[in-house]
Design an enzyme around this catalytic site. Structure first.
Site, PDB file in Angstrom:
ATOM      1  N   GLU A 159       0.811  -1.233   0.000  1.00 31.73           N
ATOM      2  CA  GLU A 159       0.000   0.000   0.000  1.00 31.73           C
ATOM      3  C   GLU A 159       0.844   1.282   0.000  1.00 31.73           C
ATOM      4  OE1 GLU A 159      -2.782  -0.324   3.240  1.00 31.73           O
ATOM      5  OE2 GLU A 159      -3.521  -2.246   2.571  1.00 31.73           O
ATOM      6  N   GLU A 276      -6.270 -10.589  -1.253  1.00 35.06           N
ATOM      7  CA  GLU A 276      -7.091 -10.285  -0.062  1.00 35.06           C
ATOM      8  C   GLU A 276      -8.567 -10.159  -0.430  1.00 35.06           C
ATOM      9  OE1 GLU A 276      -5.589  -6.989   2.229  1.00 35.06           O
ATOM     10  OE2 GLU A 276      -3.491  -7.532   1.901  1.00 35.06           O
TER      11      GLU A 276
HETATM   12  O1  G3I Z   1      -3.246  -5.896  18.798  1.00 35.21           O
HETATM   13  C1  G3I Z   1      -4.449  -5.455  19.442  1.00 35.21           C
HETATM   14  C2  G3I Z   1      -4.752  -6.313  20.587  1.00 35.21           C
HETATM   15  O2  G3I Z   1      -3.726  -6.176  21.533  1.00 35.21           O
HETATM   16  C3  G3I Z   1      -6.117  -5.918  21.169  1.00 35.21           C
HETATM   17  O3  G3I Z   1      -6.460  -6.827  22.162  1.00 35.21           O
HETATM   18  C4  G3I Z   1      -7.179  -5.934  20.077  1.00 35.21           C
HETATM   19  C5  G3I Z   1      -8.522  -5.461  20.598  1.00 35.21           C
HETATM   20  O4  G3I Z   1      -9.323  -4.925  19.581  1.00 35.21           O
HETATM   21  O5  G3I Z   1      -6.783  -5.090  19.047  1.00 35.21           O
HETATM   22  C6  G3I Z   1      -5.585  -5.541  18.465  1.00 35.21           C
HETATM   23  O6  G3I Z   1      -5.246  -4.871  17.305  1.00 35.21           O
HETATM   24  C7  G3I Z   1      -6.104  -5.002  16.173  1.00 35.21           C
HETATM   25  C8  G3I Z   1      -5.459  -5.883  15.137  1.00 35.21           C
HETATM   26  O7  G3I Z   1      -6.235  -5.893  13.959  1.00 35.21           O
HETATM   27  C9  G3I Z   1      -5.256  -7.322  15.614  1.00 35.21           C
HETATM   28  O8  G3I Z   1      -6.476  -7.930  15.876  1.00 35.21           O
HETATM   29  C10 G3I Z   1      -6.349  -3.616  15.638  1.00 35.21           C
HETATM   30  O9  G3I Z   1      -7.096  -2.865  16.572  1.00 35.21           O
HETATM   31  C11 G3I Z   1      -7.070  -3.681  14.325  1.00 35.21           C
HETATM   32  O10 G3I Z   1      -7.101  -2.375  13.742  1.00 35.21           O
HETATM   33  C12 G3I Z   1      -6.350  -4.595  13.381  1.00 35.21           C
HETATM   34  O11 G3I Z   1      -7.071  -4.642  12.175  1.00 35.21           O
HETATM   35  C13 G3I Z   1      -6.421  -5.253  11.092  1.00 35.21           C
HETATM   36  C14 G3I Z   1      -6.136  -4.238   9.997  1.00 35.21           C
HETATM   37  O12 G3I Z   1      -5.537  -4.899   8.890  1.00 35.21           O
HETATM   38  C15 G3I Z   1      -5.206  -3.144  10.466  1.00 35.21           C
HETATM   39  O13 G3I Z   1      -4.801  -2.361   9.423  1.00 35.21           O
HETATM   40  C16 G3I Z   1      -7.334  -6.338  10.563  1.00 35.21           C
HETATM   41  O14 G3I Z   1      -7.473  -7.349  11.543  1.00 35.21           O
HETATM   42  C17 G3I Z   1      -6.752  -6.939   9.288  1.00 35.21           C
HETATM   43  O15 G3I Z   1      -7.712  -7.790   8.692  1.00 35.21           O
HETATM   44  C18 G3I Z   1      -6.394  -5.833   8.292  1.00 35.21           C
HETATM   45  O16 G3I Z   1      -5.772  -6.403   7.178  1.00 35.21           O
HETATM   46  C19 G3I Z   1      -5.432  -5.488   6.135  1.00 35.21           C
HETATM   47  C20 G3I Z   1      -4.221  -6.022   5.434  1.00 35.21           C
HETATM   48  O17 G3I Z   1      -3.180  -6.246   6.347  1.00 35.21           O
HETATM   49  C21 G3I Z   1      -3.753  -5.059   4.338  1.00 35.21           C
HETATM   50  N1  G3I Z   1      -4.813  -4.767   3.431  1.00 35.21           N
HETATM   51  C22 G3I Z   1      -6.064  -4.314   4.016  1.00 35.21           C
HETATM   52  C23 G3I Z   1      -6.520  -5.331   5.067  1.00 35.21           C
HETATM   53  C24 G3I Z   1      -7.843  -4.945   5.621  1.00 35.21           C
HETATM   54  O18 G3I Z   1      -7.755  -3.706   6.289  1.00 35.21           O
END
Ligand code: G3I
Length: 466
Positions: A159, A276
């Site tokens: 990205e 994805e």
């Molecule tokens: O790490 C913390 C954890 O400590 C806490 O307990 C938990 C509670 O909500 O949050 C955790 O972090 C989250 C993380 O996922 C792990 O679950 C973040 O808040 C959350 O924002 C994060 O979201 C991820 C996102 O990328 C972040 O950019 C999504 O799961 C994941 O599916 C998404 O994947 C991305 C690809 O990497 C790149 N392309 C887009 C795609 C979708 O956004």
């Protein structure tokens, strides 16, 4: 070793098609076995909840039955692998690599240089170019060497292009601190550590056209430059997070546009991977069975690119079940191929049937290595209208078509459910009754795949309707 398509004839066999059944039996033909035969990778992420044991057992069961490639939703990202400077944590990534090894799956690594999910400590060096370069280099060297030979392909840069205009994303810590050279450098550093890994540039909105004003158009120019300058890039990952076309009035992406990108990349000897995929509906709207069938067609159209373009080899979905999906955060819903109860949706059927009916051009080689599961027998058959080989417990189901009537016999459950798909896997007919006689007058002449389900029995067969 090159694998040529072993799927030369039309392969039609009974499969664990349809709601519920894919979960209930050891698979005979699954997305995975059919992907193997077609020389492609089909996969889904392991959701973050899997790593902490927070998912039901049938999630993993489905995952390993249906997919031959895996990627971690979050666990190989920068913040997960180097949460504190110089302190690396490979535990979750190792867990996935072990799972992949045990189940004969290919591993994608996601992602090395990305502006998001960067731990806070990196920002301490945002004004120190030399230090930031050293941080990124060290991160790449440690992580890639840890999984060298086990992670087959990496999203090296993720990205890095701006959403709004054709230029690099200038707001990232890497761009601001280092400049655009972090991008070329990341590829070179990764390649130096693991020369056998496939290295991808990965991004979203790449299905929106290849003109110079679109993201893919800008990217294409960069790929040309990388190739001309010997920067090791082997693949472009198209994330393909798209919305159902009828709920997004501004939607400008299409499978055709992505196919054009694949064709341009082929000229540069670079692969296209769908990395994805999800096809969501707007949150809050009612999603009908018809909507889900249309969604299945879009899943199938994107699959066609991977099946048909010689330089496309991977079809990876960003999640298994709608229940565990990041899409809510994007104000979208129901974008995956299993529903909240881990039951296959029409999109699953569209993909499965398309994999069954796809006939590759003769003598085409698809990809360098294909995960081979030697325990599975080759069910390649000549094109035939004969009944498909039996599976699971002996089933007494049989079907035949006379004129415009379909007769189903031998069903032991109360009713027989009939689904008919065209040869592209699009559903054209679906009904259920207790008589076993079905009127097909609404269906146009042609070849179709008929699936009958009754209780735990299944029969899938190609028929010609005249
Ligand atoms: O790490 C913390 C954890 O400590 C806490 O307990 C938990 C509670 O909500 O949050 C955790 O972090 C989250 C993380 O996922 C792990 O679950 C973040 O808040 C959350 O924002 C994060 O979201 C991820 C996102 O990328 C972040 O950019 C999504 O799961 C994941 O599916 C998404 O994947 C991305 C690809 O990497 C790149 N392309 C887009 C795609 C979708 O956004």
């Amino acid at each position: 070793m090159k694998k040529t398509h072993a799927f030369a004839g039309l392969v039609l066999s009974t499969a664990l098609l349809g709601a519920g059944l894919a979960n209930a039996f050891a698979a005979d033909e699954t997305l995975r076995s059919l992907a193997d035969k077609n020389g492609i990778y089909i996969g889904a992420i392991l959701n973050s909840q899997w790593f902490s044991g927070g998912l039901p057992g049938n999630y993993e069961q489905i995952h390993k039955q249906q997919f031959n490639i895996v990627v971690a939703e979050n666990e190989m990202k920068f913040d997960a692998t180097e949460p504190q400077e110089g302190r690396f944590n490979y535990n979750n990534g190792d867990k996935m690599v072990k799972y992949a090894k045990q189940n004969g799956m290919r591993v994608r690594g996601h992602a090395l240089a990305w502006h998001s999910q960067v731990p806070g400590w990196v920002n301490n060096y945002k004004n120190d170019k030399k230090k930031l370069l050293a941080v990124l280099k060290n991160h790449i060297e440690k992580v890639v060497s840890h999984w060298k030979g086990q992670v087959a392909e990496w999203d090296v840069v993720n990205e890095a292009i701006s959403n709004n205009e054709p230029q690099w994303r200038t707001g990232s810590v890497w761009y601001q601190g280092i400049g655009p050279e972090f991008i070329d450098s990341a590829f070179v550093w990764t390649h130096a550590v693991d020369p056998d890994a496939e290295l991808c540039y990965n991004d979203y909105n790449l299905e929106q056209g290849i003109n110079p004003k679109a993201k893919a158009g800008f990217l294409l120019e960069q790929v040309k430059r990388w190739v001309a300058n010997g920067i090791p890039i082997h693949c472009v990952g198209s994330q393909t997070h798209v919305e159902d076309t009828t709920t997004d009035k501004h939607f400008i992406g299409s499978p055709d546009s992505l196919r054009s990108l694949a064709k341009e990349l082929a000229k540069l000897n670079v692969k296209l991977k769908i990395t994805e995929l999800d096809i969501g509906f707007k949150s809050g709207i009612n999603v009908s069975q018809r909507d889900l069938q249309r969604q299945g067609q879009t899943f199938r159209q994107y699959l066609d690119i991977i099946l048909e373009e010689p330089n496309a080899d991977t079809y990876l979905i960003w999640g298994v079940s709608d229940k565990w999906s990041w899409l809510g955060g994007l104000n979208r819903q129901k974008g995956l191929i299993y529903d909240d109860n881990l039951k296959p949706k029409p999109a699953f059927d569209s993909i499965l049937v398309r994999l069954q009916t796809y006939e590759p051009p003769k003598d085409t080689a698809k990809k360098d290595t294909v995960v081979q599961d030697s325990s599975k027998k080759d069910s390649t058959k000549k094109d035939t209208t004969d009944a498909i080989k039996p599976f699971i417990a002996p089933s007494s189901l049989s079907l035949h078509v006379a004129g415009r009537t379909l007769f189903v016999t031998g069903f032991t459950s109360k009713t027989a459910k009939v689904d008919i798909f065209d040869m592209q896997g699009r559903p054209v007919f679906s009904t259920e009754n207790n008589k076993g006689v079905f009127d097909l007058t609404t269906i146009a002449e042609g070849l179709y795949v008929v699936r009958v389900q009754s209780g735990f029995s299944n029969l899938t067969q190609k028929v010609s309707i005249k």
